[in-house]
Design an enzyme around this catalytic site. Structure first.
Site, PDB file in Angstrom:
ATOM      1  CB  SER A 160      -0.948  -0.047   1.205  1.00 47.34           C
ATOM      2  OG  SER A 160      -1.897   0.990   1.136  1.00 47.34           O
ATOM      3  CG  HIS A 205      -4.149  -0.866  -0.904  1.00 45.20           C
ATOM      4  ND1 HIS A 205      -3.979  -0.842   0.466  1.00 45.20           N
ATOM      5  CD2 HIS A 205      -4.781  -2.032  -1.181  1.00 45.20           C
ATOM      6  CE1 HIS A 205      -4.489  -1.936   0.993  1.00 45.20           C
ATOM      7  NE2 HIS A 205      -4.974  -2.687   0.010  1.00 45.20           N
ATOM      8  CG  ASP A 216      -6.032  -5.364   2.483  1.00 42.53           C
ATOM      9  OD1 ASP A 216      -6.572  -6.434   2.829  1.00 42.53           O
ATOM     10  OD2 ASP A 216      -6.042  -4.946   1.314  1.00 42.53           O
TER      11      ASP A 216
END
Length: 193
Positions: free
Chosen positions: A16, A43, A136
């Site tokens: 991310s 992401h 996540d």
């Protein structure tokens, strides 16, 4: 493929905030002969055009592409989740794209990829969580470990954003906590192609 006594068939990576540079570092360390397929969830904004395949295509010897729905997973390929689609591994070894609701406020979600890949590859999967600013990937990494796969997390000290590696480490299901500088070399060592 025999990798130091363990047969691995694929690598999944989740990243991310700070992920572009981290993934680039890992890819740049892979030997030209590295041939395990790698599937990546990075992401990015759901409203942006995908630029990741172009960004990574000259960073490794693998064939880099944005994943297409229902395509078979092939050795020597680096598959990237398109913006605003979950990337999954189906029961037949093909990739699938989904517009199911976001998970962990993310679509694509790292957990979705990791959990579906664990179901298909079982102990023959390597999961890697890199830098990121949410949790996540933690539950997906736990599932990979529960299925006998190998789990790797970037050290908090070398992560641009620390929350994602910290959440993964807190699961207690991590085999190796490695600095960003050695993750690619680690993959080379355990996976002779």
């Amino acid at each position: 493929m025999n990798c130091n006594g363990t047969h691995y068939r694929a690598v999944v990576i989740g990243a991310s905030a700070g992920g572009l540079a981290a993934v680039e570092k890992v890819l740049s360390q892979l030997k030209a002969s590295f041939c395990l397929p790698i599937l990546l969830v990075q992401h990015i904004s759901p409203h942006t055009q995908s630029y990741l395949a172009t960004h990574f295509e000259d960073k490794c010897a693998l064939t880099v592409k944005e994943a297409d729905d229902k395509e078979p997973i092939k050795r020597g390929y680096f598959y990237i989740a398109p913006p605003n689609y979950h990337l999954l591994v189906e029961y037949d070894g093909c990739v699938a794209l989904s517009i199911d609701p976001p998970v962990n406020f993310s679509r694509p979600s790292i957990d979705v990829l990791f959990e579906s890949a664990a179901d298909y590859f079982g102990k023959e999967l390597i999961g890697i969580v890199l830098t990121g600013a949410n949790s996540d990937g933690a539950l997906g990494l736990k599932k990979i470990k529960e299925h006998g796969g190998l789990t790797v997390v970037q050290t908090i000290e070398t992560s641009e954003a620390q929350a994602m590696p910290a959440a993964a480490i807190q699961t207690g299901c991590v085999d190796h906590i490695l600095s960003l500088e050695v993750i690619g070399d680690f993959l080379n060592e355990i996976c002779e192609c």
